[in-house]
Design an enzyme around this catalytic site. Sequence first.
Site: not given
Length: 650
Positions: A135, A263, A319, A430
């Site tokens: 990001r 992205y 997560t 990812r």
Amino acid sequence: MRGYTGTGAALYVSRGVSGGASPAAPQAAWVVAGNGRGEGRAAYEPGRIRQEEPRMATAAPLLSPLSQLSRAVSDWVESVRALTQPAGVRWCEGTDAESGELTSRLIREGELTRLNPEYFPGCHLYRSSPSDVARVEHLTYICTRSREDAGPNNNWMDPGEAHAKMRELFTGCMRGRTLYVIPYCMGPIDSPLSRCGVEITDSAYVALNMMTMTRAGRPALERIARDGKFVRGLHSIGELDPNRRFIMHFPEELAIESFGSGYGGNALLGKKCHALRIASWQARSEGWLAEHMLIVGLESPKGETHYIACAFPSACGKTNLAMLIPPASLPGWKVFTVGDDIAWLHPGPDGRLWAINPEAGYFGVVPGTNPETNRNAYEMIRRDTLFTNVALTADDQPWWEGLPSGVPVTDWQGRRYDPSRGPAAHPNSRFTVSAKRNPSYSPRAEDPRGVPISALVFGGRRREVAPLVYEARDWPHGVLVGASVASETTAAAVGQVGVVRRDPMAMQPFCGYNFADYWRHWLEVGAKLSRRPKIFHVNWFRRNAKGKFLWPGFGENLRVLAWMLDRCSGRVPAAETGIGLLPRPEDLNMQGLSVEAASLRALLAVDPVLWRKEMADIRAYLEKFGSRLPAELLAQIETTEHGLENLAAG
Ligand code: OXD
Ligand code: MN
């Protein structure tokens, strides 16, 4: 939406809830429809979930073209088509067959690599441009008419100026490309708590991700046609030039414009742009909260189930906590994942806070995932998973740092792996995978009413100062605790890694308006609740003088969560300190875990000298928000400072 497999040959059927709420029904309706308690398994009524189901057609297809379902959407698509001039327009149905078709096309075009089908069936690798791997907070803007509304926590641009800049970039940018229209619903398709959007993109990779990460396609567009309201998200990868890259948000117009990156959060507009930045704005005007939080259900050996929502900054283990596997030494506990990144929290008519996960998939950080740290995730990503920027072994298996076996031969950029050039997998590589692949996926994740929240937990990655866990004195103090979160930066965003920065409520990159107004809104939401969740702060990352972690983390974190649930049920007392309430060492279940007594003491210590400095730092940070800062937060700082004086004196 994955789950029905038809193409044109399927007849689309929407099965209604008998006597249940329509998506647009007011909130009270869902309580009438439910049992009013909504707790634990007893309250779970799968029959009440209105699901969109396939039925094989026996006659000619009755589907109307997507482009005819909503005039507002088609008009917008037409105006974007005229601006961007694509070679073709494709409306996404959201079927598995369509995802398969897009995948095959990307493989043919050399954009995706099929991974070893023997070990990773249905898995693919995508390599992003090396200058587009995270990001870009410095290129992300909130464009409100008044600069003050965006606040010092955001980059701001005047909406007129931003639209003009973006118009120039978008003009003709899709020539020779396909324009994909992806209608999506954030949250269960039939929940009154869900909200919809449409993303237009010229990236098939982005379209594919959106189909996993959201409930995308026809059911979402049907809901948009009924609701009459949607977030407009326009995205183009442009030339992937970091100098022509902007992520603009127009909360007053419910619109997003993103150019120059393909992205993650920059491009999958349902995620950070919609479900956090735009939704936080929407939530303020509608009386709820859009938060950067996982949601997890914990069932104790006695069969009591509680749901908690936890806010940690990016790449700080959300997560892992959402999919926690109880250690063998804590038998009888069960853990259910509702969400791993975002929670929408609504005050319910029963005075509690109810949460849904707006997402339908996980876009998780890969490095470090292994059977020890997160066996659920490790199992989950062994099939039907899209990997981005991982390394490859000689036999085309994905590889990343932290795996116990395998040898990388090709790095994330597709070069022969050479350790002198850095890690084999990018630190922000990812996986994109459907939440339904998660072995611990909660059946309540699809419940249109959401789940009732017993505790809210804030946390950061800090070597020192913050103890393992503490509980806020009350809701207003909890808002201060959330507003004071600080954490070491990670690879999730472009910039320096490992620097401590304030990240209030883990929302620094994601709050779509002035933090001062946001904290006021938090205080107001709390005041409305008659059965408020307790608020806690945790720090799994405390280290000793030699830099070694004091707490084992991962599955062992359940011990801390169990203490919180004891507190929520009023079963244990706690030690008052200036900063809040801490566990007495004897109240943490340490059975079967060897943490030295000195380490436990350090983990539960509050150093008044360090904390006085910390409070001065927090005060200086908050005062930057000037007169908009709620006075209540300064009053809470004073109470804490008093408490610390008493602690030092005692
Ligand atoms: C994410 C992030 O991708 O927080 O979830 O950066
Ligand atoms: Mn996140």
